[in-house]
Design an enzyme around this catalytic site. Sequence first.
Site, short mmCIF file in Angstrom:
data_model
loop_
_atom_site.label_atom_id
_atom_site.label_comp_id
_atom_site.label_asym_id
_atom_site.label_seq_id
_atom_site.Cartn_x
_atom_site.Cartn_y
_atom_site.Cartn_z
N TYR A 16 -4.16 -9.65 1.26
CA TYR A 16 -5.23 -9.48 0.08
C TYR A 16 -5.18 -10.94 -1.17
O TYR A 16 -5.91 -11.44 -1.34
CB TYR A 16 -5.16 -8.82 0.03
CG TYR A 16 -6.06 -7.25 0.43
CD1 TYR A 16 -8.10 -7.56 0.93
CD2 TYR A 16 -5.63 -6.35 0.91
CE1 TYR A 16 -8.33 -6.98 1.14
CE2 TYR A 16 -6.38 -5.71 1.40
CZ TYR A 16 -7.92 -5.63 1.21
OH TYR A 16 -7.91 -5.12 2.34
N ASP A 73 11.90 -12.44 -4.33
CA ASP A 73 12.26 -11.77 -3.78
C ASP A 73 12.31 -10.64 -4.45
O ASP A 73 12.94 -10.28 -5.74
CB ASP A 73 13.34 -11.76 -2.77
CG ASP A 73 13.75 -9.97 -2.21
OD1 ASP A 73 13.53 -9.12 -2.66
OD2 ASP A 73 13.95 -10.36 -0.72
N LEU A 121 2.25 -7.40 -2.93
CA LEU A 121 3.42 -6.95 -1.98
C LEU A 121 3.65 -5.75 -1.87
O LEU A 121 3.19 -5.07 -3.04
CB LEU A 121 4.19 -7.82 -2.05
CG LEU A 121 5.06 -7.74 -3.82
CD1 LEU A 121 5.90 -6.47 -3.84
CD2 LEU A 121 5.28 -9.15 -4.71
N LEU A 170 -2.11 -4.33 -5.75
CA LEU A 170 -3.63 -3.45 -5.09
C LEU A 170 -2.09 -2.20 -4.42
O LEU A 170 -1.72 -2.15 -4.69
CB LEU A 170 -3.28 -4.70 -3.78
CG LEU A 170 -4.20 -5.59 -3.53
CD1 LEU A 170 -5.56 -5.04 -3.40
CD2 LEU A 170 -4.15 -6.84 -4.56
N TYR A 172 -3.37 1.55 -2.64
CA TYR A 172 -4.11 2.19 -0.88
C TYR A 172 -4.29 4.10 -1.33
O TYR A 172 -3.69 4.39 -1.77
CB TYR A 172 -3.18 2.78 0.45
CG TYR A 172 -4.05 2.57 1.37
CD1 TYR A 172 -5.69 2.22 1.44
CD2 TYR A 172 -3.58 3.10 2.47
CE1 TYR A 172 -5.36 2.75 3.29
CE2 TYR A 172 -3.68 3.62 3.72
CZ TYR A 172 -4.96 3.63 4.27
OH TYR A 172 -5.70 3.62 4.97
N TYR A 182 1.14 7.20 7.89
CA TYR A 182 1.22 6.27 5.91
C TYR A 182 2.75 6.47 5.66
O TYR A 182 2.32 7.50 4.84
CB TYR A 182 0.22 6.04 4.77
CG TYR A 182 -0.23 4.64 4.06
CD1 TYR A 182 0.04 3.15 4.28
CD2 TYR A 182 0.46 4.69 3.02
CE1 TYR A 182 0.42 2.32 3.92
CE2 TYR A 182 0.29 3.56 1.90
CZ TYR A 182 0.26 2.55 2.12
OH TYR A 182 0.52 1.93 1.68
N LYS A 190 2.44 4.02 -3.88
CA LYS A 190 1.50 3.66 -4.46
C LYS A 190 1.30 5.01 -5.35
O LYS A 190 -0.01 4.55 -6.49
CB LYS A 190 0.50 3.96 -3.19
CG LYS A 190 0.23 2.60 -1.92
CD LYS A 190 0.44 1.56 -2.63
CE LYS A 190 -0.07 0.42 -1.67
NZ LYS A 190 0.13 -1.26 -1.88
N LEU A 220 -7.99 -3.44 6.20
CA LEU A 220 -7.83 -4.96 6.34
C LEU A 220 -6.76 -5.68 7.55
O LEU A 220 -5.54 -5.14 6.81
CB LEU A 220 -7.60 -6.12 4.86
CG LEU A 220 -7.84 -7.20 5.37
CD1 LEU A 220 -9.10 -7.93 6.18
CD2 LEU A 220 -6.81 -8.26 3.79
N ALA A 224 1.29 -6.77 6.99
CA ALA A 224 1.74 -6.15 6.94
C ALA A 224 0.75 -4.24 6.91
O ALA A 224 1.73 -3.94 7.91
CB ALA A 224 1.52 -5.71 5.29
P1 NAI Z 1 0.38 -9.55 3.20
O1 NAI Z 1 1.24 -9.14 4.90
O2 NAI Z 1 -1.12 -10.02 3.29
O3 NAI Z 1 1.01 -9.40 2.19
C1 NAI Z 1 2.20 -8.10 1.79
C2 NAI Z 1 3.23 -9.67 1.34
O4 NAI Z 1 4.51 -8.82 0.80
C3 NAI Z 1 3.73 -10.64 2.80
O5 NAI Z 1 3.01 -11.66 1.82
C4 NAI Z 1 5.15 -10.24 1.97
O6 NAI Z 1 6.22 -11.41 2.78
C5 NAI Z 1 5.59 -9.76 0.70
N1 NAI Z 1 6.65 -9.28 0.42
C6 NAI Z 1 6.92 -7.55 1.26
N2 NAI Z 1 8.33 -7.60 0.83
C7 NAI Z 1 8.91 -8.02 -0.38
C8 NAI Z 1 9.08 -8.07 -1.15
N3 NAI Z 1 10.55 -7.10 -1.63
N4 NAI Z 1 9.32 -9.17 -2.34
C9 NAI Z 1 8.39 -10.00 -2.54
N5 NAI Z 1 7.88 -10.64 -1.57
C10 NAI Z 1 7.59 -9.18 -0.65
O7 NAI Z 1 -0.59 -7.68 3.56
P2 NAI Z 1 -1.40 -7.15 2.60
O8 NAI Z 1 -1.89 -5.92 3.51
O9 NAI Z 1 -2.77 -7.77 1.85
O10 NAI Z 1 -0.94 -6.45 1.39
C11 NAI Z 1 -1.15 -6.83 0.60
C12 NAI Z 1 -1.65 -6.13 -1.10
O11 NAI Z 1 -2.15 -4.97 -0.40
C13 NAI Z 1 0.19 -4.89 -0.40
O12 NAI Z 1 0.06 -3.83 -1.46
C14 NAI Z 1 -0.96 -3.14 0.12
O13 NAI Z 1 -0.33 -2.02 0.57
C15 NAI Z 1 -2.09 -3.80 -0.48
N6 NAI Z 1 -3.36 -3.21 0.29
C16 NAI Z 1 -3.41 -3.69 2.16
C17 NAI Z 1 -4.09 -2.92 2.10
C18 NAI Z 1 -4.33 -3.21 4.43
O14 NAI Z 1 -4.98 -2.33 4.49
N7 NAI Z 1 -4.51 -4.43 4.58
C19 NAI Z 1 -4.96 -1.77 2.16
C20 NAI Z 1 -4.54 -0.83 0.65
C21 NAI Z 1 -4.19 -2.21 -0.02
#
Ligand code: NAI
Length: 286
Positions: A16, A73, A121, A170, A172, A182, A190, A220, A224
């Site tokens: 996202y 981080d 994140l 973001l 959920y 989850y 969340k 999506l 992650a």
């Molecule tokens: P993603 O893998 O693209 O993004 C997660 C990011 O968090 C990664 O780039 C990772 O490197 C980073 N990260 C993890 N720990 C970290 C830290 N300590 N410091 C800095 N960065 C860190 O995956 P996604 O799914 O796009 O996640 C983005 C947001 O969307 C998250 O908050 C996730 O919970 C939320 N979300 C995702 C859904 C899905 O189905 N993919 C549904 C609803 C919400």
Amino acid sequence: KGKRAFIAGVADDNGYGWAIAKSLAAAGAEILVGTWVPALNIFESSLRRGKFDESRVLPDGSLMEITKVYPLDAVFDNPDDVPEEVKANKRYAGSSNWTVQEAAEAVKSDFGSIDILVHSLANGPEVTKPLLETSRKGYLAAISASSYSYVSLLKHFLPIINRGGSSISLTYIASERIIPGYGGGMSSAKAALESDTRVLAFEAGRKKRIRVNTISAGPLRSRAAKAIGFIDMMIDYSLVNAPLQKELSAEEVGNTAAFLASPLASAITGAVIYVDNGLNTMGVGV
Ligand code: NAI
């Protein structure tokens, strides 16, 4: 003048965060990203080698430019928080200034200010475990990386967010409805993030008229989400049961973020906005 955005949580072109960066860039914003330190080298070299060029194409045919990538981080607020074993870790020792406070200082010295802050994140080391089997350490780690990380980012960036700016995270639906699978305290994280969205909307609104909202996104296939292990099932479930029977694209979430960050959303703050093909409104699967 164009707006400047800092998007924390971009490490590839599948999530996202990337989609939000694209929608904001398409609307004319300058893009800065914060990338998790262990993922930084691969992300930067892939960007440089053109691996993301196809995904960088904007609606007008130009390529999204990322003005600067900052290591980050978000579980560490300042250097005093960083344990010795992390400092000594090769992947971390190779970069500097990646705690939240230092990243905000770096953005300030490079650009002075931003208009839009995005938190995309999350991390829960025990996400695959049911809550009843989650350790205290795993639960607190989920809250630290997925909830407090947002409080900390907003706190440290607030002084450099221009008056009238906007911040988005973001979330959920597992925060308010039972989503088996989850786990690890991620549902709790969340719930905290959504509650904090309201309190932070009040505090940042009164201080600097900054708006704070969170997008409750549908499933999506991000990096992650694949790590959680049930993403294909959640996508299929949504296709069958949601009012809109289509796959959700990351771009739809990106476009909502661009709307929320724009003056079109000037009276929206403290809100949880669902971008999930309406799945959250169903009381029973049909
Ligand atoms: P993603 O893998 O693209 O993004 C997660 C990011 O968090 C990664 O780039 C990772 O490197 C980073 N990260 C993890 N720990 C970290 C830290 N300590 N410091 C800095 N960065 C860190 O995956 P996604 O799914 O796009 O996640 C983005 C947001 O969307 C998250 O908050 C996730 O919970 C939320 N979300 C995702 C859904 C899905 O189905 N993919 C549904 C609803 C919400």
